[in-house]
Design a protein around this motif. Structure first.
Motif, PDB file in Angstrom:
ATOM      1  N   UNK A 291       2.162  16.342  52.959  1.00  0.00           N
ATOM      2  CA  UNK A 291       1.778  16.395  51.409  1.00  0.00           C
ATOM      3  C   UNK A 291       1.757  17.558  50.943  1.00  0.00           C
ATOM      4  N   UNK A 292       2.137  17.813  49.575  1.00  0.00           N
ATOM      5  CA  UNK A 292       2.068  19.258  48.915  1.00  0.00           C
ATOM      6  C   UNK A 292       0.988  19.286  48.209  1.00  0.00           C
ATOM      7  N   UNK A 293       0.457  20.369  47.857  1.00  0.00           N
ATOM      8  CA  UNK A 293      -0.775  20.919  47.177  1.00  0.00           C
ATOM      9  C   UNK A 293      -0.237  20.801  45.661  1.00  0.00           C
ATOM     10  N   UNK A 294      -1.212  21.159  44.522  1.00  0.00           N
ATOM     11  CA  UNK A 294      -0.752  21.324  43.227  1.00  0.00           C
ATOM     12  C   UNK A 294       0.397  22.319  42.874  1.00  0.00           C
ATOM     13  N   UNK A 295       0.339  23.384  43.909  1.00  0.00           N
ATOM     14  CA  UNK A 295       1.197  24.419  43.495  1.00  0.00           C
ATOM     15  C   UNK A 295       2.571  24.008  44.215  1.00  0.00           C
ATOM     16  N   UNK A 296       2.758  22.867  44.690  1.00  0.00           N
ATOM     17  CA  UNK A 296       4.059  22.486  45.214  1.00  0.00           C
ATOM     18  C   UNK A 296       4.341  22.958  46.507  1.00  0.00           C
ATOM     19  N   UNK A 297       3.518  23.821  47.205  1.00  0.00           N
ATOM     20  CA  UNK A 297       3.672  23.871  48.774  1.00  0.00           C
ATOM     21  C   UNK A 297       2.847  22.971  49.654  1.00  0.00           C
ATOM     22  N   UNK A 298       3.250  23.007  50.986  1.00  0.00           N
ATOM     23  CA  UNK A 298       2.625  22.035  51.715  1.00  0.00           C
ATOM     24  C   UNK A 298       1.271  22.453  51.796  1.00  0.00           C
ATOM     25  N   UNK A 299       0.109  21.407  52.054  1.00  0.00           N
ATOM     26  CA  UNK A 299      -1.227  21.797  51.960  1.00  0.00           C
ATOM     27  C   UNK A 299      -1.585  22.894  53.431  1.00  0.00           C
ATOM     28  N   UNK A 300      -1.051  22.276  54.502  1.00  0.00           N
ATOM     29  CA  UNK A 300      -1.362  22.835  55.640  1.00  0.00           C
ATOM     30  C   UNK A 300       0.003  23.494  56.433  1.00  0.00           C
ATOM     31  N   UNK A 301       1.040  22.620  56.564  1.00  0.00           N
ATOM     32  CA  UNK A 301       2.084  22.821  57.138  1.00  0.00           C
ATOM     33  C   UNK A 301       2.320  21.986  58.558  1.00  0.00           C
TER      34      UNK A 301
END
Length: 173
Positions: A33-43
């Motif tokens: 899943x992605x965080x609100x910034x569009x990046x993966x939460x952890x990877x």
């Protein structure tokens, strides 16, 4: 506090930190899943199997140290409450590693790219915080903490280089 006692104290964290390299893989902790910034939460590098391996092997290290304290292998003068300490250090280590990954993603540092402090010391900071109820008071002395930080940094760099050369890690950091 001498170097042997420092090493015995932090060993469960070191084992917990290295176990995912060997036993990790599989489903990512963030379920991709992605965080609100569009990046993966952890990877993809932070997996449930790695997280559980770190918790298990670090905790088992603490249990083994506790058993060795009841034998002639570890002098009783440097024994600690390793049973609870092993779990606390392992949990702190794994959460610190996840927190470091979370911060790296927010900084848009991709998986496999180095980050000086986050890669080497975020796990140590969390491990120490989680172990505070079980930490010998002399470990909280500035010289002991400084020794622990320097030792951890150097060992982390050297073991990552070794893991890379053995083919366990794609990058040497």
């Amino acid at each position: 506090m001498d170097i042997l006692q420092i090493l015995l104290f932090i060993l469960p964290a070191y084992i917990a930190n290295s176990a995912p390299v060997v036993f990790g893989g599989g489903l990512p902790v963030d379920f991709r899943r992605k965080f609100i910034d569009g990046e993966r939460i952890l990877g993809d590098g932070k997996t449930w199997r790695g997280l559980l391996a770190g918790l298990c092997f670090g905790s088992l290290t603490g249990l083994l140290e506790a058993q060795l304290c009841h034998s002639a292998f570890i002098p009783s003068s440097i024994c600690m409450n390793f049973t609870f300490l092993g779990f606390a250090l392992s949990l702190g280590t794994m959460l610190g590693d996840l927190a470091g990954s979370f911060v790296k993603r927010r900084m848009r540092i991709k998986r496999g790219q180095p980050s000086l402090i986050l890669d080497q010391l975020s796990f140590l900071l969390f491990a120490l915080l989680f172990s505070l109820p079980y930490v010998p008071q002399d470990l909280l002395a500035v010289d002991s903490l400084l020794s622990l930080v320097v030792l951890t940094y150097l060992l982390h760099v050297l073991t990552n280089i070794l893991a890379n050369r053995l083919g366990l890690k794609k990058v040497p950091w």
